[in-house]
Write a protein that holds these residues in place. Structure first.
Motif, PDB file in Angstrom:
ATOM      1  N   LEU A  72       0.713  -1.170   0.060  1.00 50.41           N
ATOM      2  CA  LEU A  72       0.010   0.093  -0.059  1.00 50.41           C
ATOM      3  C   LEU A  72       0.955   1.276   0.029  1.00 50.41           C
ATOM      4  CD1 LEU A  72      -2.870  -0.987   2.438  1.00 50.41           C
ATOM      5  CD2 LEU A  72      -2.872  -0.497  -0.066  1.00 50.41           C
ATOM      6  N   ALA A  73       1.990   0.916   0.682  1.00 46.15           N
ATOM      7  CA  ALA A  73       2.714   2.536   0.643  1.00 46.15           C
ATOM      8  C   ALA A  73       3.613   2.553  -0.544  1.00 46.15           C
ATOM      9  CB  ALA A  73       3.927   2.133   1.750  1.00 46.15           C
ATOM     10  N   ALA A  74       3.758   1.476  -1.337  1.00 41.42           N
ATOM     11  CA  ALA A  74       4.286   1.563  -2.484  1.00 41.42           C
ATOM     12  C   ALA A  74       3.209   2.265  -3.429  1.00 41.42           C
ATOM     13  CB  ALA A  74       4.784   0.302  -3.319  1.00 41.42           C
ATOM     14  N   PHE A  75       1.850   1.932  -3.374  1.00 41.65           N
ATOM     15  CA  PHE A  75       1.057   2.215  -4.211  1.00 41.65           C
ATOM     16  C   PHE A  75       0.841   3.772  -3.982  1.00 41.65           C
ATOM     17  CE2 PHE A  75      -3.341   3.949  -4.467  1.00 41.65           C
ATOM     18  CZ  PHE A  75      -3.775   3.535  -5.777  1.00 41.65           C
ATOM     19  N   GLU A  76       0.859   4.182  -2.702  1.00 40.61           N
ATOM     20  CA  GLU A  76       1.058   5.681  -2.185  1.00 40.61           C
ATOM     21  C   GLU A  76       1.910   6.467  -3.086  1.00 40.61           C
ATOM     22  OE1 GLU A  76      -1.795   7.470   0.363  1.00 40.61           O
ATOM     23  OE2 GLU A  76      -2.140   6.363  -1.539  1.00 40.61           O
ATOM     24  N   ARG A  77       3.155   5.996  -3.094  1.00 39.73           N
ATOM     25  CA  ARG A  77       4.132   6.671  -3.447  1.00 39.73           C
ATOM     26  C   ARG A  77       3.853   6.837  -5.144  1.00 39.73           C
ATOM     27  NH1 ARG A  77       6.907   3.399   0.192  1.00 39.73           N
ATOM     28  NH2 ARG A  77       8.041   4.731   1.618  1.00 39.73           N
ATOM     29  N   ASN A  78       3.598   5.705  -5.754  1.00 40.14           N
ATOM     30  CA  ASN A  78       3.094   5.772  -7.225  1.00 40.14           C
ATOM     31  C   ASN A  78       2.155   6.939  -7.391  1.00 40.14           C
ATOM     32  OD1 ASN A  78       5.109   4.025  -8.005  1.00 40.14           O
ATOM     33  ND2 ASN A  78       3.843   2.245  -7.621  1.00 40.14           N
ATOM     34  N   ARG A  79       1.030   6.791  -6.525  1.00 44.70           N
ATOM     35  CA  ARG A  79      -0.102   7.676  -6.741  1.00 44.70           C
ATOM     36  C   ARG A  79       0.243   9.118  -6.380  1.00 44.70           C
ATOM     37  NH1 ARG A  79      -4.735   9.649  -3.279  1.00 44.70           N
ATOM     38  NH2 ARG A  79      -3.729   8.875  -1.498  1.00 44.70           N
ATOM     39  N   PHE A  80       1.241   9.592  -5.601  1.00 45.51           N
ATOM     40  CA  PHE A  80       1.790  10.908  -5.334  1.00 45.51           C
ATOM     41  C   PHE A  80       2.590  11.380  -6.777  1.00 45.51           C
ATOM     42  CE2 PHE A  80       0.647  10.407  -0.872  1.00 45.51           C
ATOM     43  CZ  PHE A  80       0.317  11.839  -0.570  1.00 45.51           C
ATOM     44  N   ALA A  81       3.108  10.403  -7.159  1.00 49.13           N
ATOM     45  CA  ALA A  81       4.055  10.565  -8.340  1.00 49.13           C
ATOM     46  C   ALA A  81       3.282  11.007  -9.663  1.00 49.13           C
ATOM     47  CB  ALA A  81       5.126   9.554  -8.488  1.00 49.13           C
ATOM     48  N   ALA A  82       1.846  10.228  -9.720  1.00 49.58           N
ATOM     49  CA  ALA A  82       1.078  10.347 -10.881  1.00 49.58           C
ATOM     50  C   ALA A  82       0.173  11.475 -10.773  1.00 49.58           C
ATOM     51  CB  ALA A  82       0.438   9.121 -11.178  1.00 49.58           C
ATOM     52  N   THR A  83      -0.520  11.790  -9.409  1.00 44.02           N
ATOM     53  CA  THR A  83      -1.499  12.740  -9.715  1.00 44.02           C
ATOM     54  C   THR A  83      -1.075  13.930  -8.338  1.00 44.02           C
ATOM     55  OG1 THR A  83      -2.410  11.495  -7.743  1.00 44.02           O
ATOM     56  CG2 THR A  83      -3.206  11.048  -9.986  1.00 44.02           C
ATOM     57  N   GLY A  84       0.135  13.719  -7.682  1.00 48.44           N
ATOM     58  CA  GLY A  84       0.509  14.736  -6.619  1.00 48.44           C
ATOM     59  C   GLY A  84       1.514  15.596  -7.118  1.00 48.44           C
TER      60      GLY A  84
END
Length: 425
Positions: A72-84
């Motif tokens: 989940l933490a890896a997903f969050e890092r990818n999410r921040f890179a993509a949309t944040g």
């Protein structure tokens, strides 16, 4: 200075709406609630598994929950890179191979794991704030835009907003224009603030801690240093092969040819020329001997072919004092460790022969688990000091290159004991 035109004001208000940042921020905040629920479930799972550890049922559940939290933490890092628009370096999970108790200790003391847990716990209230802000920011302007429908359906033809009652088409148009202006100004700013709140939480807990960064840096330096040492040893082996298969073979062929020439000159009776040929042959043989010593100093072929026992037995046979060699290394370590061990023992025996005035020496090499220990002992006069000679300093530098340890005990009157310990890679 000219005043801005009236048309430029709506253009500036609509500029944030033409960029992707507003929409990616909305998409990012909209997913907060889903990630918060999944993270809360994973944290609950981990807590329940910890409770079950004493009865033996929780260990596999703890490991599975840990992988889930890291995922989940890896997903969050990818999410921040993509949309944040925020790149967060990945975290390195601890190695859980080995005995169960040691793995469990590494798991429980994993600071990065606990930071992930703290992130998902705090994401629950933060996601409530961000989702609430998202709904208010978008629903309030949309609700005011529907005032015209509300006005058209009221019998009195007026708009009632709390204590205010606005009537007429002009009031409806004014409300619409004001709503559009407020929405154009406030929505991008509100979404930027909500995204900043998300990023602040991620920076606080998803970014690797200073301790983790330092640990990763040390591990990277260890890997690069090991690769450098391995490359240097490989280059030594290559040079040794080139000298052995190239220059040395040519000199041997030259020596044989000079011998044949000398034999023919002897038959012909040309003694002066034969003496020159014999001198050239002696020089070639000396060059062959020097080249063999050089290649043996670079990397002896017997070390690669037959291991430490045979290579050190050959060194002991050439030592001017009796040397007992006891090698018990099973299985064989890496060629790098073998090479360092060989050169350390060779240098130590050279120092014994030159300076110790010893009558005998002993070399003992053993492997216990993943550690190799080499002990060189002599019965000489002692007094060896690493600070007073380059030989012992060279031993220390070689061993330090692979994170090994060297201990030198050499009291006045002897004996001298050199003990080297290093990891078997």
């Amino acid at each position: 200075m000219t005043a801005p035109s009236v048309l430029s004001i709506p253009v500036r208000l609509l500029r944030p709406w033409r960029t992707a940042a507003l929409w990616t921020a909305c998409a990012h905040v909209a997913v907060d609630g889903v990630v918060a629920v999944l993270g809360a479930l994973a944290v609950t799972w981990f807590a329940v598994a910890l409770v079950l550890v004493p009865i033996g049922l929780g260990i596999p559940l703890v490991i599975a929950a840990r992988w889930t939290l890291y995922g989940l933490a890896a997903f969050e890092r990818n999410r921040f890179a993509a949309t944040g628009g925020r790149d967060i370096p990945p975290a390195t999970p601890p190695d859980l191979s080995g005995p169960v108790i040691q793995s469990a200790r590494r798991l429980i003391t994993d600071r990065t794991l606990w930071r992930h847990i703290g992130y998902f716990v705090l994401l629950v209230p933060v996601s409530a704030v961000t989702l609430g802000g998202l709904l208010i920011a978008w629903s309030f302007p949309l609700a005011l835009l529907l005032m015209q429908v509300y006005w058209a359906r009221r019998p009195a033809g007026e708009i009632v907003v709390g204590p205010l009652a606005l009537g007429g088409v002009g009031a409806a148009i004014a409300v619409t224009v004001l709503t559009l202006a407020l929405g154009a100004v406030l929505v991008p700013r509100v979404m930027r603030l909500l995204l900043a709140l998300d990023i602040a939480l991620a920076d606080a807990l998803l970014l690797p801690s200073p301790h983790a960064v330092l640990t990763q840096r040390v591990e990277h330096l260890q890997r690069t240093r090991a690769a450098t040492i391995e490359a240097a040893e490989a280059e030594r082996r290559r040079i040794e092969r080139d000298l052995h298969d190239g220059a040395q073979q040519r000199l041997v062929a030259l020596s044989i040819m000079l011998g044949r020439i000398s034999a023919r000159l002897k038959k012909s009776g040309d003694l002066e020329t034969r003496a020159l040929a014999e001198e050239a042959k002696r020089n070639a043989n000396e060059a062959i001997t020097e080249l063999r010593n050089l290649t043996r100093g670079l990397h002896p072929p017997v070390l690669t072919d037959r291991g430490l026992d045979a290579a050190l037995s050959a060194v002991a046979a050439q030592c001017p004092i009796p040397v007992e060699v006891d090698v018990r290394v099973t299985p064989r370590p890496s060629i790098t460790v073998e090479s360092i061990t060989y050169f350390v023992v060779t240098e130590a025996l050279t120092n014994v022969a030159k300076h110790s005035r010893a009558e005998r020496a002993r070399v003992a090499i053993t492997r216990t688990g993943d550690r190799l220990t080499a002990t060189i002992t002599d019965d000489g006069v002692g007094g060896a000091d690493p600070a007073c000679g380059s030989g012992l300093r060279g031993l220390t530098d070689r061993v330090a290159g692979v994170d090994g340890r060297i201990r030198i005990a050499s009291p006045a009157g002897g004996p001298t004991v050199i003990e080297v310990e290093m990891a078997c890679e």
